[in-house]
Design an enzyme around this catalytic site. Structure first.
Site, PDB file in Angstrom:
ATOM      1  N   ARG A   1      -4.621  51.988  -0.402  1.00  0.00           N
ATOM      2  CA  ARG A   1      -6.316  51.860  -0.332  1.00  0.00           C
ATOM      3  C   ARG A   1      -6.509  52.655  -1.592  1.00  0.00           C
ATOM      4  O   ARG A   1      -6.602  53.637  -1.895  1.00  0.00           O
ATOM      5  CB  ARG A   1      -6.640  52.794   0.851  1.00  0.00           C
ATOM      6  CG  ARG A   1      -7.627  52.576   1.322  1.00  0.00           C
ATOM      7  CD  ARG A   1      -8.151  53.656   2.713  1.00  0.00           C
ATOM      8  NE  ARG A   1      -8.294  54.980   1.830  1.00  0.00           N
ATOM      9  CZ  ARG A   1      -7.939  56.184   2.344  1.00  0.00           C
ATOM     10  NH1 ARG A   1      -7.615  56.086   3.717  1.00  0.00           N
ATOM     11  NH2 ARG A   1      -8.218  57.375   1.910  1.00  0.00           N
TER      12      ARG A   1
ATOM     13  N   HIS B   1     -11.434  56.534   2.528  1.00  0.00           N
ATOM     14  CA  HIS B   1     -11.339  55.789   3.603  1.00  0.00           C
ATOM     15  C   HIS B   1     -12.652  55.104   4.063  1.00  0.00           C
ATOM     16  O   HIS B   1     -12.519  53.766   4.368  1.00  0.00           O
ATOM     17  CB  HIS B   1     -11.172  56.521   4.889  1.00  0.00           C
ATOM     18  CG  HIS B   1     -11.261  56.094   6.418  1.00  0.00           C
ATOM     19  ND1 HIS B   1     -10.123  55.073   6.748  1.00  0.00           N
ATOM     20  CD2 HIS B   1     -12.330  56.306   7.314  1.00  0.00           C
ATOM     21  CE1 HIS B   1     -10.728  54.772   8.035  1.00  0.00           C
ATOM     22  NE2 HIS B   1     -11.964  55.164   8.339  1.00  0.00           N
TER      23      HIS B   1
ATOM     24  N   TYR C   1      -7.115  65.282   0.301  1.00  0.00           N
ATOM     25  CA  TYR C   1      -5.825  65.020   0.866  1.00  0.00           C
ATOM     26  C   TYR C   1      -4.886  64.216   0.131  1.00  0.00           C
ATOM     27  O   TYR C   1      -3.799  63.983   0.508  1.00  0.00           O
ATOM     28  CB  TYR C   1      -6.062  64.475   2.152  1.00  0.00           C
ATOM     29  CG  TYR C   1      -6.709  63.206   2.251  1.00  0.00           C
ATOM     30  CD1 TYR C   1      -6.064  62.004   2.201  1.00  0.00           C
ATOM     31  CD2 TYR C   1      -8.088  63.228   2.724  1.00  0.00           C
ATOM     32  CE1 TYR C   1      -6.771  60.682   2.063  1.00  0.00           C
ATOM     33  CE2 TYR C   1      -8.750  62.053   2.738  1.00  0.00           C
ATOM     34  CZ  TYR C   1      -8.260  60.738   2.530  1.00  0.00           C
ATOM     35  OH  TYR C   1      -8.936  59.536   2.636  1.00  0.00           O
TER      36      TYR C   1
HETATM   37  C1  LIG Z   1      -9.087  54.258  19.108  1.00  0.00           C
HETATM   38  C2  LIG Z   1      -9.641  54.732  17.746  1.00  0.00           C
HETATM   39  N1  LIG Z   1      -8.842  56.003  17.467  1.00  0.00           N
HETATM   40  C3  LIG Z   1      -9.461  56.611  16.286  1.00  0.00           C
HETATM   41  C4  LIG Z   1     -10.316  55.915  15.553  1.00  0.00           C
HETATM   42  C5  LIG Z   1     -11.026  56.567  14.324  1.00  0.00           C
HETATM   43  N2  LIG Z   1     -10.802  55.877  13.146  1.00  0.00           N
HETATM   44  C6  LIG Z   1     -11.017  54.730  12.590  1.00  0.00           C
HETATM   45  S1  LIG Z   1     -10.248  54.124  11.446  1.00  0.00           S
HETATM   46  C7  LIG Z   1      -9.129  55.237  11.664  1.00  0.00           C
HETATM   47  C8  LIG Z   1      -7.813  54.963  10.912  1.00  0.00           C
HETATM   48  C9  LIG Z   1      -7.081  53.854  10.825  1.00  0.00           C
HETATM   49  O1  LIG Z   1      -6.030  53.885   9.811  1.00  0.00           O
HETATM   50  P1  LIG Z   1      -5.130  52.425   9.542  1.00  0.00           P
HETATM   51  O2  LIG Z   1      -4.900  51.796  10.824  1.00  0.00           O
HETATM   52  O3  LIG Z   1      -4.301  52.940   8.751  1.00  0.00           O
HETATM   53  O4  LIG Z   1      -6.206  51.570   8.725  1.00  0.00           O
HETATM   54  P2  LIG Z   1      -6.881  51.877   7.348  1.00  0.00           P
HETATM   55  O5  LIG Z   1      -8.276  52.496   7.725  1.00  0.00           O
HETATM   56  O6  LIG Z   1      -6.061  52.524   6.536  1.00  0.00           O
HETATM   57  O7  LIG Z   1      -7.142  50.449   6.772  1.00  0.00           O
HETATM   58  C10 LIG Z   1      -9.351  55.971  12.696  1.00  0.00           C
HETATM   59  C11 LIG Z   1      -8.495  57.077  13.220  1.00  0.00           C
HETATM   60  C12 LIG Z   1     -11.061  54.653  16.187  1.00  0.00           C
HETATM   61  N3  LIG Z   1     -11.870  53.957  15.505  1.00  0.00           N
HETATM   62  N4  LIG Z   1     -10.541  54.024  17.201  1.00  0.00           N
END
Ligand SMILES: Cc1ncc(C[n+]2csc(CCOP(=O)(O)OP(=O)(O)O)c2C)c(N)n1
Ligand SMILES: [Mg+2]
Length: 330
Positions: A248, A252, A261
């Site tokens: 990435r 975020h 971090y």
């Molecule tokens: C069930 C749920 N838990 C927490 C969140 C908050 N949240 C949104 S994106 C994210 C991180 C996801 O990381 P990853 O799956 O690695 O995808 P990336 O953003 O790195 O592409 C979180 C914890 C959410 N949207 N839904």
């Protein structure tokens, strides 16, 4: 990358260049969105930057006139390849009435467009996976020849929906392809604190399907795996789990400060493997992208992004009362 690899994969020179055009368009729209956000014009950005090769390489291996996709929020490359336009993406970013995803109601990047068979997604991560499995079940029940393709982040592969969806797909050998876009972070949580196994793809074994890990910075490698997975799906051999490794490049989202971090040196290091650069070099070495063509592509994309921005900025907001639409039966 060995020269002319795309030909041995069955891609024409034109298609190989088209993959590049889609990757670059996604990158340029995304970069513009960050500028608009920092200028206070759009409220939120969640980026595809660093993942375009996985997204576009995968999409080109699907039947973009028949297959269904259940993308996640970073998949600008997937939705562009499936027919969503720069203008439509900008309308969504500006929350304007004409936004095809939700008429300006949803957060940006919550893609959904019926005419292009892009399933609408909700905010809890991984909920799109059982939806995609359901679409694959529908293909089976209605004896139709399409596959369903779903993506998610590696952190999201720890959600229960992942297990429930893939187990069901494995038991019933459904034509669904799951691609985990492993970008090494789930917001601030690094990969080693998310997943205990060496690879996310190792999990495929327990769902009775093949699992592969592929270089997500190489669009042709991703193309090859998804193409193979689609052939399996169409032959009744069932689902496949693909893990595409990338990084990435941005925080975020526009609401996150990644300096809290991770080291900027790590980010700079990852950018040395930027697929936009390495894939352009591959096309140049294969003799199918000249400097003049590259210049023309960039000029066209700049014009497309400018037009999309101007159009969306000047477009009408939804009527306030329309917020009540579609809450109940309507
Ligand atoms: C069930 C749920 N838990 C927490 C969140 C908050 N949240 C949104 S994106 C994210 C991180 C996801 O990381 P990853 O799956 O690695 O995808 P990336 O953003 O790195 O592409 C979180 C914890 C959410 N949207 N839904
Ligand atoms: Mg991630």
């Amino acid at each position: 990358m060995a020269k002319n690899r795309h030909q041995s994969l069955g891609l024409t020179d034109e298609q190989a260049v088209d993959i590049y055009k889609h990757m670059l368009l996604a990158r340029k729209i995304d970069e513009r969105m960050w500028l608009l956000n920092r200028a206070g014009k759009i409220p939120f950005v969640i980026s595809c930057q660093g993942q375009e090769a996985s997204q576009v390489g995968a999409s080109f291996a699907l039947d973009r006139n028949e297959d269904y996709v259940a993308p996640y929020y970073r998949d600008m490359g997937v939705v562009l390849a499936f027919g969503m336009t720069a203008k439509e993406l900008m309308l969504s970013a500006f929350a304007k009435a004409e936004d095809p995803n939700s008429g300006g109601r949803q957060m940006p990047s919550h893609f959904g467009q019926k005419k292009n068979r892009i399933l609408s997604q909700s905010s809890p991560v991984t909920t799109q996976l059982p939806h995609a499995v359901g679409v694959a079940l529908a293909a089976r029940m209605e004896k139709k020849n399409f596959a369903s393709f779903v993506t998610l982040g590696e952190g999201s592969s720890n959600q229960g929906d992942f297990h429930e969806g893939l187990n069901f797909a494995g038991v019933h050998k459904l034509p669904v392809i799951t691609m985990v876009e492993n970008n090494k972070y789930a917001i601030s949580v690094p990969l080693e604190k998310q997943v205990a196994s060496s690879n996310v793809s190792d999990r495929a074994q327990s769902y009775g399907m093949p699992g592969v890990t592929v270089d997500g910075n190489d669009p042709l490698a991703v193309y090859e795996e998804v193409k193979h997975a689609r052939e399996r799906a169409m032959n009744g051999e069932g689902p496949t789990l693909i893990e595409a490794l990338s990084y990435r490049f941005t925080a975020h989202s526009s609401d996150d400060d990644d300096r809290q971090y991770r080291e900027s040196a790590e980010v700079e290091d990852a950018k040395k493997k930027d697929a936009i650069i390495s894939y352009a070099a591959y096309l140049q070495e294969s003799g199918i992208l000249t400097d003049d063509m590259e210049e023309e592509i960039r000029t066209d994309i700049d014009a497309t992004v400018n037009e999309a921005t101007d159009y969306a900025e000047n477009a009408a907001y939804p009527e306030p009362e329309s917020a009540l639409k579609y809450v109940y039966e309507e």
